[in-house]
Enzyme design. Structure first.
Site, PDB file in Angstrom:
ATOM      1  N   ARG A 169      90.676  69.487   6.690  1.00 20.98           N
ATOM      2  CA  ARG A 169      91.889  70.042   7.295  1.00 20.98           C
ATOM      3  C   ARG A 169      91.727  70.160   8.807  1.00 20.98           C
ATOM      4  O   ARG A 169      92.688  70.002   9.559  1.00 20.98           O
ATOM      5  CB  ARG A 169      92.213  71.396   6.656  1.00 20.98           C
ATOM      6  CG  ARG A 169      92.594  71.189   5.193  1.00 20.98           C
ATOM      7  CD  ARG A 169      93.284  72.343   4.619  1.00 20.98           C
ATOM      8  NE  ARG A 169      94.504  72.676   5.328  1.00 20.98           N
ATOM      9  CZ  ARG A 169      95.107  73.841   5.194  1.00 20.98           C
ATOM     10  NH1 ARG A 169      94.614  74.760   4.405  1.00 20.98           N
ATOM     11  NH2 ARG A 169      96.224  74.076   5.854  1.00 20.98           N
ATOM     12  N   HIS A 171     103.792  72.981   1.757  1.00 19.65           N
ATOM     13  CA  HIS A 171     102.509  73.182   2.460  1.00 19.65           C
ATOM     14  C   HIS A 171     102.091  71.814   3.026  1.00 19.65           C
ATOM     15  O   HIS A 171     101.142  71.185   2.592  1.00 19.65           O
ATOM     16  CB  HIS A 171     101.474  73.715   1.469  1.00 19.65           C
ATOM     17  CG  HIS A 171     100.265  74.326   2.123  1.00 19.65           C
ATOM     18  ND1 HIS A 171     100.115  74.426   3.490  1.00 19.65           N
ATOM     19  CD2 HIS A 171      99.134  74.880   1.587  1.00 19.65           C
ATOM     20  CE1 HIS A 171      98.956  75.019   3.755  1.00 19.65           C
ATOM     21  NE2 HIS A 171      98.347  75.294   2.636  1.00 19.65           N
ATOM     22  N   ASP A 226      96.243  73.644  -8.362  1.00 20.21           N
ATOM     23  CA  ASP A 226      96.395  74.795  -7.475  1.00 20.21           C
ATOM     24  C   ASP A 226      96.564  76.004  -8.383  1.00 20.21           C
ATOM     25  O   ASP A 226      96.799  75.867  -9.596  1.00 20.21           O
ATOM     26  CB  ASP A 226      97.630  74.580  -6.568  1.00 20.21           C
ATOM     27  CG  ASP A 226      97.832  75.690  -5.541  1.00 20.21           C
ATOM     28  OD1 ASP A 226      96.886  76.468  -5.314  1.00 20.21           O
ATOM     29  OD2 ASP A 226      98.939  75.784  -4.984  1.00 20.21           O
ATOM     30  N   CYS A 269      93.330  72.875  -3.375  1.00 20.32           N
ATOM     31  CA  CYS A 269      93.474  73.348  -1.982  1.00 20.32           C
ATOM     32  C   CYS A 269      92.777  74.679  -1.740  1.00 20.32           C
ATOM     33  O   CYS A 269      92.503  75.022  -0.598  1.00 20.32           O
ATOM     34  CB  CYS A 269      94.947  73.449  -1.616  1.00 20.32           C
ATOM     35  SG  CYS A 269      95.846  74.645  -2.621  1.00 20.32           S
ATOM     36  N   GLN A 314      98.481  70.829   4.410  1.00 19.20           N
ATOM     37  CA  GLN A 314      97.496  70.708   3.326  1.00 19.20           C
ATOM     38  C   GLN A 314      97.564  69.316   2.701  1.00 19.20           C
ATOM     39  O   GLN A 314      96.548  68.631   2.546  1.00 19.20           O
ATOM     40  CB  GLN A 314      97.805  71.779   2.260  1.00 19.20           C
ATOM     41  CG  GLN A 314      96.938  71.686   1.024  1.00 19.20           C
ATOM     42  CD  GLN A 314      95.527  72.201   1.269  1.00 19.20           C
ATOM     43  OE1 GLN A 314      95.354  73.312   1.725  1.00 19.20           O
ATOM     44  NE2 GLN A 314      94.527  71.389   0.994  1.00 19.20           N
ATOM     45  N   ARG A 347     102.845  80.809   9.016  1.00 21.73           N
ATOM     46  CA  ARG A 347     102.773  80.896   7.552  1.00 21.73           C
ATOM     47  C   ARG A 347     103.726  82.013   7.154  1.00 21.73           C
ATOM     48  O   ARG A 347     103.559  83.161   7.573  1.00 21.73           O
ATOM     49  CB  ARG A 347     101.360  81.221   7.080  1.00 21.73           C
ATOM     50  CG  ARG A 347     101.332  81.588   5.600  1.00 21.73           C
ATOM     51  CD  ARG A 347      99.968  81.611   5.009  1.00 21.73           C
ATOM     52  NE  ARG A 347      99.434  80.270   4.890  1.00 21.73           N
ATOM     53  CZ  ARG A 347      98.369  79.951   4.152  1.00 21.73           C
ATOM     54  NH1 ARG A 347      97.746  80.881   3.456  1.00 21.73           N
ATOM     55  NH2 ARG A 347      97.933  78.714   4.087  1.00 21.73           N
TER      56      ARG A 347
HETATM   57  N1  NVA Z   1     100.392  77.677  -3.880  1.00 18.58           N
HETATM   58  C1  NVA Z   1      99.490  78.548  -3.171  1.00 18.58           C
HETATM   59  C2  NVA Z   1      98.793  77.798  -2.095  1.00 18.58           C
HETATM   60  C3  NVA Z   1      97.796  78.599  -1.316  1.00 18.58           C
HETATM   61  C4  NVA Z   1      97.120  77.809  -0.248  1.00 18.58           C
HETATM   62  C5  NVA Z   1     100.271  79.710  -2.609  1.00 18.58           C
HETATM   63  O1  NVA Z   1     101.378  79.514  -2.091  1.00 18.58           O
HETATM   64  O2  NVA Z   1      99.781  80.812  -2.691  1.00 18.58           O
HETATM   65  N1   CP Z   2      94.537  76.049   1.237  1.00 18.66           N
HETATM   66  C1   CP Z   2      94.948  76.991   2.085  1.00 18.66           C
HETATM   67  O1   CP Z   2      95.992  76.878   2.726  1.00 18.66           O
HETATM   68  O2   CP Z   2      94.128  78.069   2.162  1.00 18.66           O
HETATM   69  P1   CP Z   2      94.439  79.423   2.897  1.00 18.66           P
HETATM   70  O3   CP Z   2      95.509  80.120   2.103  1.00 18.66           O
HETATM   71  O4   CP Z   2      93.144  80.196   2.852  1.00 18.66           O
HETATM   72  O5   CP Z   2      94.889  79.152   4.281  1.00 18.66           O
END
Ligand code: NVA
Ligand code: CP
Length: 315
Positions: free
Chosen positions: A299, A142, A234, A273, A145, A115
């Protein structure tokens, strides 16, 4: 430890993965999920297909779901995982290159999930990594997801997603980019409701066009949700967002997902998500149409099959 895997695959962006493989992953997830009904969380699937394998996970940003679901996914397949925080590595402190780090990860590990706050890093790691490499969220996508969310939609609606009207209300962020990629790969209708200055990037819309598909963008949430079977949302402010938070929040005020908006799409379910912000009312989020907890749980199941794909074990 292990040498370069024969026919191993990366899972970095939905747009680069063949639809037939994405569908195979979903099919495998369905089968595996149904076989786990009487098993405990850490019980290993009977075939233990990834016995002895280790997935190294690295997080440059916070995570709850991705971290835990990958932990459970590889454990249930018979393997294990170790989680690294980049700021605890030489890499994070600037004392080691990404290239050397990637080579070392390939020496000790069997798979790598990252990540990251930089798409460039994914492009750099992929040059050196010799083990399956999974994108666990980047600024531009992502993918794990959204593939999992397709599984959830099909599980609840009991129909292929190609037969459903999907709607996104919210920011044009990484999750939406992957949803757009999925709309092309799985041929489903996608309505996007967002303020006019927040529409998806041209490069993404051009890619949709190049694939002879389209998405429909509305600056009015009421129009976007019309006939929706599923409404996704989101956070308005994502982890990588370097914006004026007050202004952006104000710009999205009209796009709140509340019961009034949901009434305009009577057959719709709501998915998110997580983590959530103020884009959805508490009533909707915790209401009957919301399936966010199942969505999070799924997931685990889908990522197991993503791992199977990466390790070239899908049949
Ligand atoms: N769009 C959000 C998704 C988190 C799972 C982010 O990038 O923070
Ligand atoms: N939805 C998701 O990716 O959650 P986290 O940021 O907690 O991993």
């Amino acid at each position: 430890m292990q040498n370069l895997l024969k026919n191993m695959k990366h899972f970095l962006n939905l747009k680069d993965i063949r639809t037939v493989d994405l569908k195979k992953i979903l099919k495998d997830a369905k089968k595996r999920k149904s076989k786990r009904k009487n098993l405990n969380t850490l019980d290993v699937d009977k075939d233990a297909p990834l016995k002895g394998k280790i997935l190294i996970q690295m997080f440059e940003k916070p995570s709850l779901r991705t971290r835990l679901s990958f932990y459970l996914a590889i454990r249930q397949l018979g393997g294990g995982t170790i989680t690294l925080r980049s700021n605890e590595l030489h890499l994070g402190k600037g004392g080691e290159s990404l290239a050397d780090t990637a080579k070392i990860l390939s020496t000790y590990g069997d798979g790598f999930m990252l990540r990251t706050d930089s798409d460039k890093k994914i492009n750099e790691v992929v040059k050196y990594i010799k083990i399956p490499f999974i994108n666990g969220l980047s600024p531009s996508s992502h993918p794990t997801q959204i593939l999992s969310d397709i599984f959830t939609v099909e599980e609840i609606k009991k129909k292929p997603i190609s037969k459903l009207n999907i709607c996104w209300i919210g920011d044009s962020n990484n999750v939406l980019n992957s949803l757009i990629a999925a709309s092309v790969k799985f041929s489903f209708k996608l309505n996007i409701g967002c303020p006019k200055d927040y529409k998806p990037k041209k490069i993404i819309l051009d890619w949709v066009k190049k694939n002879k598909k389209s998405v429909h963008i509305y600056n009015d949430p009421k129009k976007a949700v019309k006939n929706a079977d599923v409404i996704f949302s989101d956070k308005v402010i994502s982890l990588n967002d370097k914006v004026n938070i007050k202004k952006k929040t104000k710009d999205f005020k009209k796009f709140l997902i509340d019961e009034k908006l949901l009434k305009l799409a009577p057959k719709s379910i709501f998915l998110h998500c997580l983590p959530r912000g103020n884009e959805v009312s508490n009533k909707v989020f915790l209401g009957k149409k919301s399936h966010v907890w199942l969505q999070a749980l799924n997931r685990v199941h889908v990522q197991k099959s993503i791992l199977m794909y990466c390790f070239n074990k899908l049949r």
